[in-house]
Design a protein around this motif. Structure first.
Motif, PDB file in Angstrom:
ATOM      1  N   SER A   1       1.562  24.269  -8.509  1.00  0.00           N
ATOM      2  CA  SER A   1       2.294  23.238  -7.746  1.00  0.00           C
ATOM      3  C   SER A   1       1.372  22.047  -7.477  1.00  0.00           C
ATOM      4  N   MET A   2       0.127  22.355  -7.175  1.00  0.00           N
ATOM      5  CA  MET A   2      -0.866  21.294  -6.973  1.00  0.00           C
ATOM      6  C   MET A   2      -0.931  20.398  -8.219  1.00  0.00           C
ATOM      7  N   HIS A   3      -0.986  21.046  -9.381  1.00  0.00           N
ATOM      8  CA  HIS A   3      -1.061  20.266 -10.622  1.00  0.00           C
ATOM      9  C   HIS A   3       0.169  19.346 -10.740  1.00  0.00           C
TER      10      HIS A   3
ATOM     11  N   TYR B   1       0.827  -1.215   0.000  1.00  0.00           N
ATOM     12  CA  TYR B   1       0.000   0.000   0.000  1.00  0.00           C
ATOM     13  C   TYR B   1       0.859   1.262   0.000  1.00  0.00           C
ATOM     14  N   TRP B   2       0.599   2.116  -0.975  1.00  0.00           N
ATOM     15  CA  TRP B   2       1.378   3.359  -1.098  1.00  0.00           C
ATOM     16  C   TRP B   2       0.438   4.558  -1.145  1.00  0.00           C
ATOM     17  N   ILE B   3       0.872   5.640  -0.514  1.00  0.00           N
ATOM     18  CA  ILE B   3       0.152   6.921  -0.598  1.00  0.00           C
ATOM     19  C   ILE B   3       1.182   7.964  -1.057  1.00  0.00           C
ATOM     20  N   PRO B   4       1.050   8.479  -2.273  1.00  0.00           N
ATOM     21  CA  PRO B   4       2.090   9.396  -2.793  1.00  0.00           C
ATOM     22  C   PRO B   4       2.259  10.675  -1.972  1.00  0.00           C
ATOM     23  N   PHE B   5       1.148  11.284  -1.524  1.00  0.00           N
ATOM     24  CA  PHE B   5       1.243  12.524  -0.741  1.00  0.00           C
ATOM     25  C   PHE B   5       0.271  12.479   0.432  1.00  0.00           C
ATOM     26  N   ASN B   6       0.749  12.889   1.592  1.00  0.00           N
ATOM     27  CA  ASN B   6      -0.156  13.057   2.713  1.00  0.00           C
ATOM     28  C   ASN B   6      -1.071  14.250   2.440  1.00  0.00           C
ATOM     29  N   GLU B   7      -2.360  14.099   2.674  1.00  0.00           N
ATOM     30  CA  GLU B   7      -3.324  15.208   2.602  1.00  0.00           C
ATOM     31  C   GLU B   7      -2.981  16.180   1.479  1.00  0.00           C
ATOM     32  N   ILE B   8      -3.145  15.721   0.252  1.00  0.00           N
ATOM     33  CA  ILE B   8      -2.676  16.503  -0.902  1.00  0.00           C
ATOM     34  C   ILE B   8      -3.367  17.871  -0.988  1.00  0.00           C
TER      35      ILE B   8
ATOM     36  N   GLN C   1     -23.362  27.220   0.932  1.00  0.00           N
ATOM     37  CA  GLN C   1     -21.990  27.577   1.312  1.00  0.00           C
ATOM     38  C   GLN C   1     -21.210  26.343   1.770  1.00  0.00           C
ATOM     39  N   SER C   2     -21.874  25.476   2.532  1.00  0.00           N
ATOM     40  CA  SER C   2     -21.150  24.285   2.996  1.00  0.00           C
ATOM     41  C   SER C   2     -20.819  23.370   1.815  1.00  0.00           C
ATOM     42  N   MET C   3     -21.733  23.276   0.850  1.00  0.00           N
ATOM     43  CA  MET C   3     -21.435  22.450  -0.329  1.00  0.00           C
ATOM     44  C   MET C   3     -20.245  23.018  -1.109  1.00  0.00           C
ATOM     45  N   LEU C   4     -20.224  24.318  -1.225  1.00  0.00           N
ATOM     46  CA  LEU C   4     -19.145  24.942  -1.999  1.00  0.00           C
ATOM     47  C   LEU C   4     -17.793  24.718  -1.311  1.00  0.00           C
ATOM     48  N   GLN C   5     -17.790  24.816   0.010  1.00  0.00           N
ATOM     49  CA  GLN C   5     -16.518  24.620   0.715  1.00  0.00           C
ATOM     50  C   GLN C   5     -16.068  23.159   0.680  1.00  0.00           C
ATOM     51  N   MET C   6     -17.014  22.240   0.772  1.00  0.00           N
ATOM     52  CA  MET C   6     -16.636  20.823   0.685  1.00  0.00           C
ATOM     53  C   MET C   6     -16.043  20.498  -0.682  1.00  0.00           C
ATOM     54  N   ARG C   7     -16.573  21.147  -1.706  1.00  0.00           N
ATOM     55  CA  ARG C   7     -16.059  20.913  -3.056  1.00  0.00           C
ATOM     56  C   ARG C   7     -14.576  21.255  -3.180  1.00  0.00           C
ATOM     57  N   GLU C   8     -14.143  22.231  -2.359  1.00  0.00           N
ATOM     58  CA  GLU C   8     -12.734  22.621  -2.457  1.00  0.00           C
ATOM     59  C   GLU C   8     -11.826  21.448  -2.100  1.00  0.00           C
ATOM     60  N   VAL C   9     -12.290  20.588  -1.204  1.00  0.00           N
ATOM     61  CA  VAL C   9     -11.497  19.407  -0.860  1.00  0.00           C
ATOM     62  C   VAL C   9     -11.787  18.281  -1.862  1.00  0.00           C
ATOM     63  N   TYR C  10     -13.059  18.130  -2.224  1.00  0.00           N
ATOM     64  CA  TYR C  10     -13.415  17.072  -3.184  1.00  0.00           C
ATOM     65  C   TYR C  10     -12.715  17.252  -4.527  1.00  0.00           C
ATOM     66  N   ALA C  11     -12.332  18.482  -4.841  1.00  0.00           N
ATOM     67  CA  ALA C  11     -11.601  18.684  -6.096  1.00  0.00           C
ATOM     68  C   ALA C  11     -10.350  17.805  -6.093  1.00  0.00           C
ATOM     69  N   PHE C  12      -9.713  17.698  -4.917  1.00  0.00           N
ATOM     70  CA  PHE C  12      -8.452  16.958  -4.829  1.00  0.00           C
ATOM     71  C   PHE C  12      -8.653  15.451  -4.942  1.00  0.00           C
ATOM     72  N   SER C  13      -9.705  14.950  -4.298  1.00  0.00           N
ATOM     73  CA  SER C  13      -9.948  13.507  -4.461  1.00  0.00           C
ATOM     74  C   SER C  13     -10.497  13.252  -5.860  1.00  0.00           C
ATOM     75  N   GLY C  14     -11.358  14.154  -6.324  1.00  0.00           N
ATOM     76  CA  GLY C  14     -11.998  13.965  -7.635  1.00  0.00           C
ATOM     77  C   GLY C  14     -10.988  13.824  -8.757  1.00  0.00           C
TER      78      GLY C  14
ATOM     79  N   SER D   1       3.573  21.534   2.808  1.00  0.00           N
ATOM     80  CA  SER D   1       3.101  20.577   1.813  1.00  0.00           C
ATOM     81  C   SER D   1       3.899  20.597   0.517  1.00  0.00           C
ATOM     82  N   ALA D   2       4.458  21.761   0.180  1.00  0.00           N
ATOM     83  CA  ALA D   2       5.097  21.836  -1.137  1.00  0.00           C
ATOM     84  C   ALA D   2       6.341  22.725  -1.157  1.00  0.00           C
ATOM     85  N   GLY D   3       6.837  23.077   0.015  1.00  0.00           N
ATOM     86  CA  GLY D   3       8.058  23.880   0.062  1.00  0.00           C
ATOM     87  C   GLY D   3       7.917  25.252  -0.583  1.00  0.00           C
ATOM     88  N   LEU D   4       6.722  25.809  -0.588  1.00  0.00           N
ATOM     89  CA  LEU D   4       6.510  27.120  -1.220  1.00  0.00           C
ATOM     90  C   LEU D   4       6.657  28.224  -0.173  1.00  0.00           C
ATOM     91  N   VAL D   5       7.648  29.067  -0.358  1.00  0.00           N
ATOM     92  CA  VAL D   5       7.901  30.184   0.565  1.00  0.00           C
ATOM     93  C   VAL D   5       7.444  31.446  -0.167  1.00  0.00           C
TER      94      VAL D   5
END
Ligand code: BG6
Length: 492
Positions: free
Chosen positions: A220-222, A183-190, A265-278, A200-204
């Motif tokens: 960087s996310m991409h 079992y591998w996970i490339p990034f913690n909490e991407i 509003q709650s749906m819109l905010q949840m989507r911000e995280v679902y974008a990453f799993s999606g 998460s990405a060394g961005l200063v």
């Protein structure tokens, strides 16, 4: 009776920079985590500030030879204690141990042609030790500790070349540990790149003056998505037995009340995280994310084959961390604030809070399982869940952490109810914390999550000795039931 599959992975989870220490041993290079310290002058509840690292802070870290100032340099010395720790965790009955690879143990600066053999051997010994007790290793490749040299000598994850450096690191580790790891996970909490771009990405931020920093983060996310897809591609082509998961931070966001605008509003905010799993599960950017980027004048640069590559290399399972929930509203003015994992929202009057202000919401973990399974229809894996608390060691060497037992009892019962009633597919459940470790967000030692208490304070003083907490014996009892757990085990 609650039932789980024979191969259900009951376990614990950790990350290299929070436990290992030994930051300069056996050829290890300096990682971004070695530049993080507990700053008592900053309120630990002020996440934005706690997580902020600028060039000046990095320069101080580079010139400061007093390691005690930098908590992740010494961790809880798991580097040397690993055999003892694993023996105690095996005795507790775990079937899975999640840990991450210190990238700088393998490629100290990230750019070397050849890996550091001592680093590879350390992890080989670790996985062999786990296998000795029939414990399944769950390996995160990158958990908040990339080489500092990549940050200083390039634009870090904003630079597309970093994908190749990561690929070399990842494939080297996968090959070396292939006999032992499935079992591998490339990034913690991407998704955390949005909340803390340095960890998460060394961005200063001050290294990108003149650029739109939001655009830097999304670009960087991409690159991290492409890097994750490369891991999927590599494992699937070379090791068909392996499974690669994506991982998100699942902080459930409820509407503050039933006003339709707050629900939206709650749906819109949840989507911000679902974008990453999606993106990692469906293999394409959701229309709402593309619209958001367009509306905010953020333009991402894609290489020609990127869309096809993402589409062809989707994750096998969805891993997630769950600690807490928050509420939200279209207009939050005047509403009481509540905290959750490196984020904040509106206070929920139905829930209690931890000492660090995170609201405790056991039903939220079941809601998360249902939401994710309904949305993606893919196997799920809870790879983090736990309570950070200021435990006290008694004179007799005991820790009476009944509050942690309560937290776990309620959350695990909701998980098992979900397995029983909701038809979800769940690969396993890992608590956050095995032994206590340095907090990811605040760099405190006093924010403890483990079953094994480690004698160490926020400033690096202590013996590093381990003590079994009451929760250790509680989890041991649970794991003793194995696949069939009587419902009354969860009665208070
Ligand atoms: C998760 C991280 O988000 O939360 C862990 O993956 C972290 O690394 C955990 O330790 C708990 O957060 P904290 O900040 O209390 O350590």
């Amino acid at each position: 009776m609650y039932k789980v599959n024979d191969d259900f992975l009951w376990g614990v989870a950790t990350s290299a920079s929070q436990i290992e220490g030994a930051w300069k041993e056996d050829g290890k290079g300096m990682s971004i985590a070695d530049c993080l310290r507990f700053r008592p002058a900053i309120d630990v509840k002020d996440y934005k500030k706690v997580n902020e690292v600028d060039t000046e802070e990095i320069e101080q870290a580079l010139s400061d030879t007093n390691d005690k100032n930098w908590a992740k340099r010494y961790g809880v010395d798991f580097y040397h204690y690993y055999k003892e720790d694993i023996a105690q965790l095996a005795e507790m009955g775990i079937k899975a141990f999640r840990f991450s690879i210190g990238w700088t143990r393998i490629f100290p600066e990230g750019t070397e042609d050849q890996p550091n053999q001592m680093g590879l051997d350390y992890y080989l010994e670790l996985v062999k030790e786990l296998r000795k007790y029939q414990i399944e290793p769950i390996v995160t490749l990158s958990h908040y500790d990339m080489p500092l040299a990549i940050v200083l000598n390039s634009d870090s994850w904003y630079d597309r070349q970093t994908i190749a450096l990561y690929e070399k690191f990842a494939t080297t580790v996968i090959d070396y540990l292939s006999e032992y790891v499935n079992y591998w996970i490339p990034f913690n909490e991407i998704d955390s790149i949005i909340r803390h771009p340095f960890a998460s990405a060394g961005l200063v931020k001050d290294r990108f003056t003149g650029k739109n920093f939001e655009e830097v983060i999304y670009q960087s996310m991409h690159h991290q998505f492409i890097a994750s897809a490369l891991v999927v591609d590599y494992c699937h082509k070379n090791y068909p037995k392996m499974q690669v998961g994506c991982m998100i931070t699942k902080t459930t966001i409820y509407p503050y009340d039933s006003h339709p605008e707050n629900i939206l509003q709650s749906m819109l905010q949840m989507r911000e995280v679902y974008a990453f799993s999606g993106i990692q599960v469906r293999g394409e950017y959701p229309a709402y994310l593309l619209k958001k980027l367009e509306n905010e004048h953020i333009s991402l640069s894609f290489s020609e084959g990127d869309p096809t590559f993402l589409a062809e290399n989707t994750a096998d399972f969805i891993a997630f961390s769950y600690y807490s929930s928050v509420c939200t509203a279209a207009d939050t003015t005047g509403l009481k604030v509540s905290l959750a994992n490196t984020t904040k929202g509106v206070y929920n009057k139905y829930l209690q809070q931890t000492d660090w202000g995170w609201q405790i919401d056991p039903v939220g973990i079941r809601i998360s399982l249902v939401e994710l399974y309904d949305r993606y229809n893919k196997p799920l894996f809870i790879v983090e869940n736990g309570l950070g608390a200021a435990d006290q060691l008694t004179k007799e060497g005991r820790v009476h952490d009944t509050y942690r037992i309560d937290y776990l009892r309620q959350h695990i019962q909701e998980v098992l109810r979900s397995v029983k009633e909701d038809g979800i597919e769940l690969l396993g459940y890992c608590t956050w914390g095995a032994m206590d470790m340095i907090s990811a967000s605040t760099n405190q030692m006093s924010k403890r999550y483990g079953f094994l208490y480690v004698d160490l304070d926020d400033f690096g003083n202590g013996t590093f000795k381990r003590y079994k907490k009451d929760s250790y014996f509680w989890y041991q009892k649970l794991l003793d039931f194995d696949t069939e757990i009587p419902e009354n085990f969860f009665d208070k």
